[in-house]
Design a protein around this motif. Sequence first.
Motif, PDB file in Angstrom:
ATOM      1  N   ASP A   1     -23.526  30.827 -50.743  1.00 12.00           N
ATOM      2  CA  ASP A   1     -24.149  31.842 -50.088  1.00 12.00           C
ATOM      3  C   ASP A   1     -26.089  32.422 -48.931  1.00 12.00           C
ATOM      4  O   ASP A   1     -27.251  31.896 -49.791  1.00 12.00           O
TER       5      ASP A   1
ATOM      6  N   SER B   1     -11.604  43.484 -45.205  1.00 12.34           N
ATOM      7  CA  SER B   1     -12.515  43.856 -44.594  1.00 12.34           C
ATOM      8  C   SER B   1     -12.543  42.516 -43.642  1.00 12.34           C
ATOM      9  O   SER B   1     -12.321  41.878 -44.523  1.00 12.34           O
ATOM     10  N   GLU B   2     -13.038  42.361 -42.382  1.00 11.69           N
ATOM     11  CA  GLU B   2     -13.389  41.169 -41.592  1.00 11.69           C
ATOM     12  C   GLU B   2     -14.174  40.480 -42.561  1.00 11.69           C
ATOM     13  O   GLU B   2     -14.239  39.096 -42.555  1.00 11.69           O
ATOM     14  N   ALA B   3     -15.573  40.984 -43.289  1.00 15.82           N
ATOM     15  CA  ALA B   3     -15.721  40.533 -44.147  1.00 15.82           C
ATOM     16  C   ALA B   3     -15.270  39.018 -44.996  1.00 15.82           C
ATOM     17  O   ALA B   3     -15.522  37.807 -45.565  1.00 15.82           O
TER      18      ALA B   3
ATOM     19  N   SER C   1     -21.231  31.189 -46.212  1.00 13.94           N
ATOM     20  CA  SER C   1     -21.297  32.591 -45.615  1.00 13.94           C
ATOM     21  C   SER C   1     -21.580  32.524 -44.392  1.00 13.94           C
ATOM     22  O   SER C   1     -22.006  31.352 -43.323  1.00 13.94           O
ATOM     23  N   ASP C   2     -20.621  33.007 -43.515  1.00 12.61           N
ATOM     24  CA  ASP C   2     -21.304  32.621 -42.398  1.00 12.61           C
ATOM     25  C   ASP C   2     -20.688  32.089 -41.694  1.00 12.61           C
ATOM     26  O   ASP C   2     -21.916  31.928 -40.371  1.00 12.61           O
TER      27      ASP C   2
ATOM     28  N   THR D   1     -15.288  31.169 -39.441  1.00 11.72           N
ATOM     29  CA  THR D   1     -15.042  32.377 -38.365  1.00 11.72           C
ATOM     30  C   THR D   1     -13.524  32.336 -37.461  1.00 11.72           C
ATOM     31  O   THR D   1     -13.334  33.714 -37.523  1.00 11.72           O
TER      32      THR D   1
END
Length: 220
Positions: A183, A140-142, A99-100, A105
């Motif tokens: 995550d 969504s962006e996420a 994640s992230d 991204t």
Amino acid sequence: MKALIDGLLKFQKEVFPQRTDLFKHLATTQHPGTLFITCSDSRVVPELLTQQEPGELFVIRNAGNIVPSYSPHPGGVSATVEYAVAVLGVTDIVICGHSDCGAMTAVAKCTCMNHLPAVAGWLEHAASAKVIHESRVHISEAAKVGSMVRENVIAQLANLQTHPSVRLAQDRGLLNLHGWVYDIETGSIDALDADNRSFKSLLDHPSTCAVHARQANAAA
């Protein structure tokens, strides 16, 4: 730097003396069962995540947990994959996204990287994942970034299977491939299921595998 040196001193004074037998054994041999390919992100620590001892994981880390397709001019990732499979005889390879992820991204959001030409060139190895990702609608962006992380894991598994050492081990029924997404906030891992090409909780489905050795052998 002081924190690193303090940690090293603690290791030498407190941790190492308690594990001398282990390190004496590891001084002349290694027999890792798994090659773990993940991102360089400082928040992802393979040995902590999987609770493995020294000598139990062979690890590749780079921006975006990328495995370039095999080529006439293989680089460090290709050499490490080949050594892990052909020499060390690992029986499993995990490609673990998270994640992230900064790299994914940037790809998902088409971030301009003119000032980072080396990074931009490296992330071209995620181009096939980007094509699939951009064909879908995201709520969504996420969700958009999360989708890119997953598609990249799938793409890198495909790239991995272009490597001769990997294909040979698969043909012999000796190598399983796994696609994971970690995550950071929850500690959970979703794994790619070979049967329906979807990700499911590894906690609930611990036997989930992206490519079983016997399936690859049967398909060859």
